[in-house]
Design an enzyme around this catalytic site. Structure first.
Site, PDB file in Angstrom:
ATOM      1  N   CYS A 195       0.842  -1.202   0.000  1.00 15.24           N
ATOM      2  CA  CYS A 195       0.000   0.000   0.000  1.00 15.24           C
ATOM      3  C   CYS A 195       0.876   1.251   0.000  1.00 15.24           C
ATOM      4  CB  CYS A 195      -0.939  -0.022   1.191  1.00 15.24           C
ATOM      5  SG  CYS A 195      -2.008   1.430   1.280  1.00 15.24           S
ATOM      6  N   CYS A 198      -0.541   4.082   2.119  1.00 15.49           N
ATOM      7  CA  CYS A 198      -0.396   3.865   3.560  1.00 15.49           C
ATOM      8  C   CYS A 198       1.043   4.098   4.004  1.00 15.49           C
ATOM      9  CB  CYS A 198      -0.748   2.430   3.939  1.00 15.49           C
ATOM     10  SG  CYS A 198      -2.323   1.859   3.335  1.00 15.49           S
ATOM     11  N   ASP A 199       2.004   3.590   3.253  1.00 13.60           N
ATOM     12  CA  ASP A 199       3.378   3.492   3.752  1.00 13.60           C
ATOM     13  C   ASP A 199       4.400   4.364   3.032  1.00 13.60           C
ATOM     14  OD1 ASP A 199       2.507   1.579   5.553  1.00 13.60           O
ATOM     15  OD2 ASP A 199       2.863  -0.070   4.165  1.00 13.60           O
TER      16      ASP A 199
HETATM   17  C1  LIG Z   1      -0.003  -3.925   6.076  1.00 12.84           C
HETATM   18  C2  LIG Z   1      -1.134  -2.958   5.868  1.00 12.84           C
HETATM   19  C3  LIG Z   1      -0.974  -1.643   6.259  1.00 12.84           C
HETATM   20  C4  LIG Z   1      -2.017  -0.735   6.088  1.00 12.84           C
HETATM   21  N1  LIG Z   1      -1.831   0.541   6.493  1.00 12.84           N
HETATM   22  C5  LIG Z   1      -2.848   1.432   6.386  1.00 12.84           C
HETATM   23  C6  LIG Z   1      -2.695   2.760   6.835  1.00 12.84           C
HETATM   24  O1  LIG Z   1      -1.634   3.159   7.316  1.00 12.84           O
HETATM   25  N2  LIG Z   1      -3.753   3.602   6.696  1.00 12.84           N
HETATM   26  C7  LIG Z   1      -4.951   3.200   6.149  1.00 12.84           C
HETATM   27  O2  LIG Z   1      -5.886   4.002   6.071  1.00 12.84           O
HETATM   28  N3  LIG Z   1      -5.113   1.937   5.702  1.00 12.84           N
HETATM   29  C8  LIG Z   1      -4.101   1.054   5.804  1.00 12.84           C
HETATM   30  N4  LIG Z   1      -4.252  -0.223   5.336  1.00 12.84           N
HETATM   31  C9  LIG Z   1      -5.529  -0.588   4.704  1.00 12.84           C
HETATM   32  C10 LIG Z   1      -6.593  -0.869   5.791  1.00 12.84           C
HETATM   33  O3  LIG Z   1      -6.055  -1.754   6.725  1.00 12.84           O
HETATM   34  C11 LIG Z   1      -7.840  -1.439   5.167  1.00 12.84           C
HETATM   35  O4  LIG Z   1      -8.340  -0.545   4.187  1.00 12.84           O
HETATM   36  C12 LIG Z   1      -8.927  -1.656   6.226  1.00 12.84           C
HETATM   37  O5  LIG Z   1      -8.432  -2.429   7.290  1.00 12.84           O
HETATM   38  C13 LIG Z   1     -10.131  -2.364   5.623  1.00 12.84           C
HETATM   39  O6  LIG Z   1     -11.050  -2.507   6.640  1.00 12.84           O
HETATM   40  P1  LIG Z   1     -12.265  -3.520   6.566  1.00 12.84           P
HETATM   41  O7  LIG Z   1     -13.098  -3.208   7.750  1.00 12.84           O
HETATM   42  O8  LIG Z   1     -12.875  -3.463   5.231  1.00 12.84           O
HETATM   43  O9  LIG Z   1     -11.694  -4.992   6.702  1.00 12.84           O
HETATM   44  P2  LIG Z   1     -10.371  -5.696   7.213  1.00 12.84           P
HETATM   45  O10 LIG Z   1      -9.450  -4.803   7.938  1.00 12.84           O
HETATM   46  O11 LIG Z   1      -9.843  -6.456   6.066  1.00 12.84           O
HETATM   47  O12 LIG Z   1     -10.970  -6.708   8.302  1.00 12.84           O
HETATM   48  C14 LIG Z   1     -11.880  -7.699   7.989  1.00 12.84           C
HETATM   49  C15 LIG Z   1     -11.977  -8.640   9.184  1.00 12.84           C
HETATM   50  O13 LIG Z   1     -13.078  -9.516   8.997  1.00 12.84           O
HETATM   51  C16 LIG Z   1     -12.710 -10.806   9.392  1.00 12.84           C
HETATM   52  N5  LIG Z   1     -13.482 -11.790   8.637  1.00 12.84           N
HETATM   53  C17 LIG Z   1     -13.330 -12.101   7.319  1.00 12.84           C
HETATM   54  N6  LIG Z   1     -14.183 -13.085   6.987  1.00 12.84           N
HETATM   55  C18 LIG Z   1     -14.864 -13.390   8.113  1.00 12.84           C
HETATM   56  C19 LIG Z   1     -15.877 -14.354   8.418  1.00 12.84           C
HETATM   57  N7  LIG Z   1     -16.327 -15.203   7.471  1.00 12.84           N
HETATM   58  N8  LIG Z   1     -16.345 -14.448   9.691  1.00 12.84           N
HETATM   59  C20 LIG Z   1     -15.889 -13.589  10.635  1.00 12.84           C
HETATM   60  N9  LIG Z   1     -14.930 -12.659  10.405  1.00 12.84           N
HETATM   61  C21 LIG Z   1     -14.433 -12.570   9.166  1.00 12.84           C
HETATM   62  C22 LIG Z   1     -11.225 -10.902   9.042  1.00 12.84           C
HETATM   63  O14 LIG Z   1     -10.597 -11.878   9.814  1.00 12.84           O
HETATM   64  C23 LIG Z   1     -10.754  -9.509   9.399  1.00 12.84           C
HETATM   65  O15 LIG Z   1     -10.384  -9.489  10.746  1.00 12.84           O
HETATM   66  C24 LIG Z   1      -3.234  -1.153   5.499  1.00 12.84           C
HETATM   67  C25 LIG Z   1      -3.394  -2.480   5.108  1.00 12.84           C
HETATM   68  C26 LIG Z   1      -2.363  -3.379   5.283  1.00 12.84           C
HETATM   69  C27 LIG Z   1      -2.535  -4.818   4.861  1.00 12.84           C
END
Ligand SMILES: Cc1cc2nc3c(=O)[nH]c(=O)nc-3n(C[C@H](O)[C@H](O)[C@H](O)COP(=O)(O)OP(=O)(O)OC[C@H]3O[C@@H](n4cnc5c(N)ncnc54)[C@H](O)[C@@H]3O)c2cc1C
Length: 375
Positions: A195, A198-199
């Site tokens: 990303c 992000c980084d």
């Molecule tokens: C290494 C890294 C660094 C990042 N740094 C930044 C940053 O600095 N700033 C920023 O804004 N964004 C950053 N991002 C992006 C950000 O993390 C994502 O955009 C955000 O977390 C997405 O949120 P979400 O709620 O859609 O889902 P996610 O964070 O993907 O979480 C989804 C969750 O749902 C759970 N889940 C999935 N399927 C199921 C199921 N069937 N039953 C129960 N639970 C389930 C998963 O285990 C997970 O815990 C980064 C991403 C990564 C990978």
């Protein structure tokens, strides 16, 4: 099954489908005031018979989108339940941010915040307003009729669901595709990222040569974004041309701080033990290997939305993301709301995920009240 209207008139413990043992046991326990130990025994026994716990609204997924939805739904007295997952999709509860260190772009944290700490705070806020959080993964859903049917991991072979819900907020996230090159485990988040937004601004990348892997629009965008900080950006493209649109490809190829290395792939990563400082790259034509000194490697080879659970039941786009009606969290199925990275291939940020979680909660709240009014 108990109807939505009926369920809203029952106290929380009674919200089970009427045919389930849990419903019957709950009613009897309450009416005849059985001691709690006896009630617990009944519940344990009924668990063996797969009672379906019925809820008005259930959240699947525990990233910023799921927790923001939980905060809004709980404050609206809708008593949401969240399945936060047990290493679902490869992530710990809390989602993608639990795999990173400093998050510097989430508003409200002028000094930055650790990804895990931010997610702990969001979880505590969800719980503070009464969200029930269950550390289990949902492994099967049936969206063909309402209430929606859910099966917890380990129960997917059973005919009866473990849980049912009138409305669902689906926020299971996505994961960046990676190549898992030799050395990558050591330098992931220590020079290797997926990303740029992000980084890219992190000090270890500033005024340093960086590499981006990928040949599509995202790769071009990420590479051009990184030129703000990097001394130079190498774009490694396996084929002899870019997949990016002509406009993006032209911008990339003309940029003075970018070199596109066609017919090239990375084969391993190297570093000083704590930070990445080089890649081995290989010509896909001659097979010749050379070393490329870079302090950063950014994957831009796509993301995998966590939609396997609903594939074939709901409209997805050609990359597997859930299709939502523009400007809302509404999907092709009434009562099913999508939020976060699972429906967003453009922004993929914690704050946009949180924003769409808020939208899903408000959409679900409105839908539930309209539905109650018409049932
Ligand atoms: C290494 C890294 C660094 C990042 N740094 C930044 C940053 O600095 N700033 C920023 O804004 N964004 C950053 N991002 C992006 C950000 O993390 C994502 O955009 C955000 O977390 C997405 O949120 P979400 O709620 O859609 O889902 P996610 O964070 O993907 O979480 C989804 C969750 O749902 C759970 N889940 C999935 N399927 C199921 C199921 N069937 N039953 C129960 N639970 C389930 C998963 O285990 C997970 O815990 C980064 C991403 C990564 C990978």
């Amino acid at each position: 099954m108990i109807t939505l209207e009926q369920s809203t008139h029952l106290p929380c413990e009674y919200k089970y489908p009427v045919h389930s043992y849990s419903f019957v046991i709950s009613m009897y326990s309450r009416l005849f005031r059985l001691p709690s130990t006896t009630r617990r025994t009944f519940h344990t026994l009924s668990a063996l018979n797969m009672p379906a716990n019925h809820r008005k609204v259930t959240i699947i997924g525990s990233g910023p989108a799921g927790h923001t939805a939980a905060i809004y739904l709980a404050r609206a007295n809708l008593e949401p339940t969240m399945f936060e997952g047990m290493m679902a999709n490869g992530f710990a509860p809390g989602g993608q941010l639990t795999t990173t260190t400093d998050v510097e772009n989430f508003p409200g944290f002028p000094e930055g915040v650790l990804g895990g700490e931010l997610m702990d705070k969001l979880r505590a806020q969800s719980e503070r307003f009464g969200t029930e959080i269950i550390t289990e993964t949902i492994s099967k859903v049936d969206l063909s009729s309402r209430p929606f049917k859910l099966w917890r991991e380990g129960n997917e072979e059973e005919s009866e669901p473990t849980d049912t819900s009138d409305a669902l907020v689906f926020s299971t996230g996505a994961s960046a595709k990676r190549m898992f090159l030799p050395g990558e485990d050591k330098y992931w988040q220590n020079g290797i990222s997926a990303c740029a937004v992000c980084d890219g601004a992190v000090p270890i990348f500033r005024k340093k040569p960086l590499a981006v892997i990928g040949g599509g629009d995202s790769a071009a965008e990420e590479a051009i974004y990184l030129t703000k900080y990097a001394s130079h950006v190498y774009v490694l493209v396996r084929r002899d041309q870019l997949r990016a649109s002509k406009v993006m490809a032209d911008r990339l190829l003309k940029h003075p701080k970018v070199t596109v290395l066609f017919n090239t792939q990375a084969t391993s990563t190297h570093g000083d033990g704590s930070l990445l400082n080089a890649l081995t790259i290989k010509s896909t034509i001659s097979g010749e290997e050379t070393k490329l000194d870079v302090n950063g490697l950014f994957y831009a080879i796509g993301h995998e939305p966590a939609t396997a659970l609903v594939k074939g039941q709901i409209e997805l786009d050609n990359e597997g993301y859930i299709l939502t009606q523009p400007g809302s969290s509404l999907t092709s199925i009434e009562g099913f709301f999508a939020a976060g990275d699972v429906q967003d291939k453009r922004y993929r940020q914690a704050i946009t995920s949180a924003g769409s979680g808020c939208m899903a909660a408000l959409d679900a709240e409105r839908w539930l009240s309209e539905h109650e009014a018409t049932e």
